[in-house]
Enzyme design. Structure first.
Site: not given
Length: 311
Positions: A157, A206, A234, A257, A262, A284
């Site tokens: 990414i 990560p 994350r 995000d 969450e 997210h």
């Protein structure tokens, strides 16, 4: 085969999951709490889970279990050591959301960079109509071109973000959180140097011991005035209380995000920042374009298909 899908709601109600029925008896639960999990998987041969945690004790109590399909790339919700010990296969789906996350990165950046919240309000509340001018440039906004874009975490990414940022005309550099991913065409920088030098910083790393609380009160002040930080890696990588404090101190922009807890809790300090227009939080969902979710389902089906062919 008894197949149990534990959290179908996270895949979206617009996804056709009937392909899973071809492998056996499919039981679908929209959501599953920690207390409900063991009872629901008791007679399962195959479990499909996005975020529902599967522990060693649960595996021990589910003798029929043969395969755990994780409807995601990250595998930290399953005890992998226990699964290996018990001969239970665990399969994830990698790479399905890359394009979606990259697109969302730039959506967040452009929303903040171009002051979209402000200008949308100016039009809808009638201020523009009342001004008598054909335009409104009362809030300066900037171009990505010519800016320095720093990327924290340079996996698939991060590398795709680098390509697109370069196409916009940005000067890209990166920081490897592992310290091993150093052989790329873009310059590598220490974290401190990257935070100090870059106008826009996006996180695609990560969560692990090296990245937890990586961005905090000690290094947030390094970010330039009018700088921007985006976390699409994350939750937990950015200390949210420290970020809220920094946002209240000076002109800084942030797009998140992912959060450590969450959904966001009502007492999260980010809910109280003074200049809410400088903070963008999405739930997210960067991973979740319809195209990405279709690829995810295809990956799950393929994992089950391959497993069935081997038994």
């Amino acid at each position: 085969m008894n197949i149990v899908l534990l959290d179908a709601k996270t895949l979206g109600g617009d996804l056709d999951i009937t392909a899973l029925e071809s492998f056996g008896t499919l039981t679908v639960y929209q959501t599953t709490s920690k207390e409900e999990t063991l009872e629901r998987i008791q007679s399962a041969d195959i479990i499909i889970t996005n975020k529902v945690v599967i522990t060693a004790d649960m595996m021990e109590a589910t003798p029929s279990l043969k395969l755990i399909c994780i409807a995601a790339t990250g595998m930290n919700n399953v005890d992998l050591d226990a699964a290996k010990e018990k001969g239970i296969e665990v399969k994830n789906v990698a790479g399905y959301s890359t394009k979606s996350v990259v697109q969302h990165t730039f959506a967040m950046a452009l929303y903040l960079l171009e002051k979209m919240a402000y200008y949308d309000t100016v039009v809808k509340e009638g201020s523009w109509s009342a001004s008598g001018l054909f335009t409104d440039v009362s809030q300066p906004f900037y171009e990505i071109s010519g800016k320095k874009w720093g990327i924290i975490g340079f996996g698939t990414i991060g590398q795709e973000v680098a390509k697109i940022a370069t196409a916009f005309g940005a000067e890209v550099s990166y920081h490897s959180t592992s310290g091993k991913n150093l052989h790329h065409d873009y310059p590598h920088q220490s974290l401190e140097s990257l935070l100090k030098a870059c106008d826009i910083i996006s996180i695609h790393a990560p969560l692990n011991d090296a990245t937890y609380n990586l961005i905090n009160q000690n290094n947030l002040p390094f970010i330039k005035e009018d700088g921007m930080i985006l976390n699409l890696g994350r939750g937990g990588i950015v200390n949210e209380a420290d970020l809220a404090l920094e946002l209240d101190k000076r002109t800084l922009y942030a797009g998140l995000d992912v959060l450590e807890q969450e959904p966001i809790t009502l007492n999260n300090r980010l809910n109280e920042v003074k200049h809410k227009e400088r903070l963008l939080i999405t739930p997210h969902m960067a991973w979740a374009s319809i195209e990405a979710r279709k690829k995810l389902l295809e990956g799950i089906v393929e994992n089950i298909q391959r497993f069935m062919e081997r038994i």
